[in-house]
Design an enzyme around this catalytic site. Sequence first.
Site, short mmCIF file in Angstrom:
data_model
loop_
_atom_site.label_atom_id
_atom_site.label_comp_id
_atom_site.label_asym_id
_atom_site.label_seq_id
_atom_site.Cartn_x
_atom_site.Cartn_y
_atom_site.Cartn_z
N HIS A 123 6.80 -25.01 -13.59
CA HIS A 123 6.65 -25.18 -15.03
C HIS A 123 7.28 -23.97 -15.73
CE1 HIS A 123 4.03 -28.67 -15.15
NE2 HIS A 123 3.23 -28.13 -14.26
N CYS A 137 7.17 -30.74 -11.84
CA CYS A 137 5.84 -30.85 -11.26
C CYS A 137 5.51 -32.29 -10.89
CB CYS A 137 4.81 -30.24 -12.21
SG CYS A 137 3.22 -29.89 -11.40
#
Length: 512
Positions: free
Chosen positions: A446, A342
Amino acid sequence: MARTILVAGTASHVGKSTVAAGLCRLLADRDVEVAPYKAQNMSNNARAVGDPDGTTGEIGVSQYVQARAARVPATTDHNPVLLKPRGDGESQLVLQGEAVAHYSAGEYYADHWDDALAAARESHARLAADHDVIVAEGAGSIAEPNLRDRDLANVETARFSNADILLVADIERGGVFASLVGTIELMPDDLREQVAGAVITKFRGDRSLLAPGIAAFEERTGVPTLGVLPYDDPGLPEEDSVSLPSVGERAVHGGDDGVPDDRAVTVAVPRLPRASNMTDLEPLAREPGVRVGYLPLDASLETADAVVLPGTKNTVDDLRALREAGFGAALSAFNGPVVGLCGGYQLLGERITNAGVESTDDLDSLAGFGLLPVETRFEADKQVEPVTREFRGVGPLSGAAGAVTGYEIHMGRTRLVGKAARPFPGDDGRDPDGAATDRVLGTYLHGLFENRGPREAFVETVFAAVDRDRPSGNGNGTAPGTTGPAPGSIDAAADRAAALLTEYVDLSPFDP
């Protein structure tokens, strides 16, 4: 109307999340319709979830875990108010899954707390209409006189739900009976009668030694001690970064696997000042022979065998902090496998544009670390969704393939500005959710390492890079020929938390 059990604490990090998850699993296993709830959470460890109406939003990781424990789909009603700290005294306010804006604490309480209270009441009412029991988790201490008139997770929840309160105290801190007595003394008068019992957590030793203290506590307060939990970590994901070292300190997770340190590998993780979703690293730390080291920003990478750049609530300011500490030069000189998750993916790119969206400074462009040929432009909108995708092992995750699940929570759109492999074959080549070179991979996904294939491929790559045999063991995977939840999984941790409560706590006051 559903019954509400409020798991409140004498302080932060006393074991409320573990007790709440254990209660959710116990009740679910008894065929009780149970739902988790936390009116207000403050954490940068969040999960993207889908609501019944088809929308998506984000909630604190503990409520996602507790929903799994309760065997119900996680929704934004489980955590209607989420505050995500971003530094400089500000937090992003997320109401019923949707990011509103960034506010200081003063602005939140003066101008938006009434909206938060209304959202919390609405979510609780919806859950109460569909379930028999709600297991609510408090926040910090339930007895803070300075916060009493705005304590949404504790005082307000106890009042509007008429909850039975289970008070949790951590003996490892010392002074457990003083904290229990003091908490009850400082609670609002109208809530003391709602305290059904207390549980002492993290005890090491002979429980009989506590008998005089327990008797004195019960005589003074009239509150029964329902149990004493031993020091035992079921393995639930951490709610926030309180368990990680502070910036400037060093800590290593993993190592209780029987593998000598000289046969293990070290995955270095810079301890970003605004780190988020650090639960991404926990599955790696549970792999045999893997040590996850959370390092100060100015630490050397000479002893690292791989590097993972985690998520961050503020990519721009963390990038500047890393550069100021000299991390960019250390990373450029590092020759091992590198993964960015991310915000870490954004850091690995060539540059970040429209950077002022994330920073208080009037910035336009900021150079990244240049390990991936991508560029990220920040916009005000936020991408939040649970995802399932086909994964193609490339770069340091070569050899993995198949469907993976996870979630995305990020601002910014990333595009290719050069040639790179893509871990998700369906990506638009100009706007990829991931990119890789031979030894560097970045992705917005994630939960990547919660998937066995990518996790084992990365671990194999790290061991191969240092020419070391990988220790035997399945890590988080299910051993061949076994049934039930995979060791190290959320379900296994929930089962363990439930087993601890069953063995050590008298839960009869909360029988449905």
